[in-house]
Design a protein around this motif. Structure first.
Motif, PDB file in Angstrom:
ATOM      1  N   TRP A  67      -6.458  -0.052  -9.481  1.00 26.24           N
ATOM      2  CA  TRP A  67      -5.409  -0.503  -8.556  1.00 26.24           C
ATOM      3  C   TRP A  67      -4.984   0.632  -7.643  1.00 26.24           C
ATOM      4  CZ3 TRP A  67      -0.559   0.853  -7.090  1.00 26.24           C
ATOM      5  CH2 TRP A  67       0.142  -0.086  -6.310  1.00 26.24           C
ATOM      6  N   LEU A  68      -4.829   1.831  -8.196  1.00 23.62           N
ATOM      7  CA  LEU A  68      -4.435   2.969  -7.367  1.00 23.62           C
ATOM      8  C   LEU A  68      -5.492   3.263  -6.303  1.00 23.62           C
ATOM      9  CD1 LEU A  68      -3.010   5.419 -10.078  1.00 23.62           C
ATOM     10  CD2 LEU A  68      -1.693   4.190  -8.332  1.00 23.62           C
ATOM     11  N   PRO A 114      -6.172  -3.767   1.688  1.00 22.95           N
ATOM     12  CA  PRO A 114      -6.415  -4.863   0.748  1.00 22.95           C
ATOM     13  C   PRO A 114      -5.702  -6.160   1.070  1.00 22.95           C
ATOM     14  CG  PRO A 114      -4.732  -3.414  -0.130  1.00 22.95           C
ATOM     15  CD  PRO A 114      -5.172  -2.816   1.198  1.00 22.95           C
ATOM     16  N   PHE A 115      -4.752  -6.135   2.039  1.00 19.95           N
ATOM     17  CA  PHE A 115      -3.871  -7.299   2.140  1.00 19.95           C
ATOM     18  C   PHE A 115      -4.107  -8.170   3.365  1.00 19.95           C
ATOM     19  CE2 PHE A 115      -0.794  -3.623   3.152  1.00 19.95           C
ATOM     20  CZ  PHE A 115      -1.324  -3.437   4.407  1.00 19.95           C
ATOM     21  N   LEU A 116      -5.290  -8.058   3.960  1.00 16.59           N
ATOM     22  CA  LEU A 116      -5.585  -8.923   5.097  1.00 16.59           C
ATOM     23  C   LEU A 116      -6.304 -10.179   4.608  1.00 16.59           C
ATOM     24  CD1 LEU A 116      -6.734  -6.407   7.837  1.00 16.59           C
ATOM     25  CD2 LEU A 116      -4.488  -7.415   7.482  1.00 16.59           C
ATOM     26  N   ALA A 117      -5.880 -11.330   5.111  1.00 17.71           N
ATOM     27  CA  ALA A 117      -6.437 -12.600   4.652  1.00 17.71           C
ATOM     28  C   ALA A 117      -7.934 -12.691   4.941  1.00 17.71           C
ATOM     29  CB  ALA A 117      -5.692 -13.756   5.323  1.00 17.71           C
ATOM     30  N   VAL A 124       0.860  -1.185   0.000  1.00 18.51           N
ATOM     31  CA  VAL A 124       0.000   0.000   0.000  1.00 18.51           C
ATOM     32  C   VAL A 124       0.897   1.236   0.000  1.00 18.51           C
ATOM     33  CG1 VAL A 124      -1.536   1.384   1.474  1.00 18.51           C
ATOM     34  CG2 VAL A 124      -2.015  -1.035   1.093  1.00 18.51           C
ATOM     35  N   ILE A 125       0.579   2.198  -0.869  1.00 23.12           N
ATOM     36  CA  ILE A 125       1.338   3.442  -0.952  1.00 23.12           C
ATOM     37  C   ILE A 125       0.668   4.495  -0.089  1.00 23.12           C
ATOM     38  CG2 ILE A 125       2.196   5.251  -2.487  1.00 23.12           C
ATOM     39  CD1 ILE A 125       2.021   3.239  -4.786  1.00 23.12           C
ATOM     40  N   ILE A 126       1.433   5.139   0.761  1.00 22.92           N
ATOM     41  CA  ILE A 126       0.911   6.234   1.586  1.00 22.92           C
ATOM     42  C   ILE A 126       1.251   7.535   0.883  1.00 22.92           C
ATOM     43  CG2 ILE A 126       1.058   7.407   3.805  1.00 22.92           C
ATOM     44  CD1 ILE A 126       1.590   4.738   5.097  1.00 22.92           C
ATOM     45  N   GLN A 133      -5.108  -0.095 -20.656  1.00 25.81           N
ATOM     46  CA  GLN A 133      -4.791  -0.550 -19.304  1.00 25.81           C
ATOM     47  C   GLN A 133      -5.042   0.526 -18.238  1.00 25.81           C
ATOM     48  OE1 GLN A 133      -0.825  -2.211 -19.162  1.00 25.81           O
ATOM     49  NE2 GLN A 133      -1.085  -3.294 -21.100  1.00 25.81           N
ATOM     50  N   ARG A 134      -5.440   1.710 -18.680  1.00 27.50           N
ATOM     51  CA  ARG A 134      -5.558   2.814 -17.718  1.00 27.50           C
ATOM     52  C   ARG A 134      -6.672   2.602 -16.699  1.00 27.50           C
ATOM     53  NH1 ARG A 134      -4.516   8.106 -21.666  1.00 27.50           N
ATOM     54  NH2 ARG A 134      -2.396   7.467 -22.270  1.00 27.50           N
ATOM     55  N   ALA A 135      -7.801   2.065 -17.118  1.00 30.83           N
ATOM     56  CA  ALA A 135      -8.907   1.864 -16.176  1.00 30.83           C
ATOM     57  C   ALA A 135      -8.502   0.889 -15.079  1.00 30.83           C
ATOM     58  CB  ALA A 135     -10.146   1.369 -16.916  1.00 30.83           C
ATOM     59  N   ALA A 136      -7.840  -0.204 -15.452  1.00 34.99           N
ATOM     60  CA  ALA A 136      -7.401  -1.179 -14.447  1.00 34.99           C
ATOM     61  C   ALA A 136      -6.346  -0.576 -13.529  1.00 34.99           C
ATOM     62  CB  ALA A 136      -6.850  -2.428 -15.138  1.00 34.99           C
ATOM     63  N   PHE A 137      -5.474   0.255 -14.088  1.00 33.42           N
ATOM     64  CA  PHE A 137      -4.430   0.872 -13.273  1.00 33.42           C
ATOM     65  C   PHE A 137      -5.035   1.869 -12.287  1.00 33.42           C
ATOM     66  CE2 PHE A 137      -0.951   4.104 -12.824  1.00 33.42           C
ATOM     67  CZ  PHE A 137      -0.097   3.300 -12.100  1.00 33.42           C
ATOM     68  N   ARG A 138      -6.009   2.647 -12.758  1.00 32.33           N
ATOM     69  CA  ARG A 138      -6.690   3.578 -11.844  1.00 32.33           C
ATOM     70  C   ARG A 138      -7.367   2.823 -10.712  1.00 32.33           C
ATOM     71  NH1 ARG A 138      -8.560   6.120 -16.715  1.00 32.33           N
ATOM     72  NH2 ARG A 138      -7.495   8.116 -17.092  1.00 32.33           N
TER      73      ARG A 138
END
Length: 199
Positions: free
Chosen positions: A164-165, A188-191, A139-141, A157-162
């Motif tokens: 993700w951001l 996003p990274f909790l099991a 995760v980016i702060i 690929q821009r929609a998928a990248f947005r």
């Protein structure tokens, strides 16, 4: 006649204790969380865009250490911001706050500890932190919208990248010296599934 000795000034009050936070740990067997800190963005936010406040970076790292014990943290900065001579020369010439950290020694200490990493001065440093976070599930702060990075993506690929951001960039503010992450952000990274940064 000698004047009576003045009473010694009272020592300044101690700083208020850091706000308590509930630690969040990864599930057993899961890798440590990764936070990629946009150090320039954090420092300038704490300094109200008038100062590259390294104290803001310190406050952010302290929060992450208390909230996410054992998490991995990576900060990226252009090499020239880690060069004390170059920063001093910029200050003499009235350089912009983004070019003149107020405590280069602190940043160099983070670099020696393996927490902060320099990027080639001629490169787009955001690209390094985005790529590192994508490759390692981090995760980016940052409050950056990364429009330049979006524009560099192939059109299809821009929609998928947005997307993700939106899912991996944690915005924040400071209230004085208190780091306040966006309470609506879902980790996003909790099991056990995404949860609020504040839960």
């Amino acid at each position: 006649a000698q004047r009576p000795a003045q009473p010694a000034a009272a020592p300044p009050p101690p700083p208020p204790p850091a706000p308590s936070v509930q630690p969040v740990l990864p599930m057993p067997g899961a890798p440590p969380f990764l936070f990629v800190v946009d150090a320039s963005n954090v420092a300038l936010r704490h300094g109200n865009k008038e100062t590259f406040s390294c104290r803001g970076v310190e406050i952010c790292l302290d929060y992450l250490g208390r909230r996410f014990p054992g998490a991995r943290v990576a900060l990226f900065l252009p090499d020239y911001l880690l060069d004390a001579k170059k920063v001093a020369a910029k200050k003499k010439l009235g350089g912009r706050p983004a070019e003149t950290p107020d405590d280069v020694l602190y940043l160099q200490g983070l670099q020696r500890r393996g927490v902060l990493f320099g990027t080639p001065s001629q490169d787009y440093d955001d690209a390094y932190q985005i790529e590192y976070a994508r490759n390692h599930g981090g995760v980016i702060i940052s409050n950056d919208l990364f429009r330049d990075a979006v524009d560099k993506q192939p059109f299809m690929q821009r929609a998928a990248f947005r997307r993700w951001l939106q899912e991996h960039v944690l915005s924040f503010t400071f209230i004085g010296d208190e780091f306040c992450p966006n309470p609506e952000f879902q980790l996003p990274f909790l099991a056990r599934g995404p949860v609020s940064i504040l839960q």
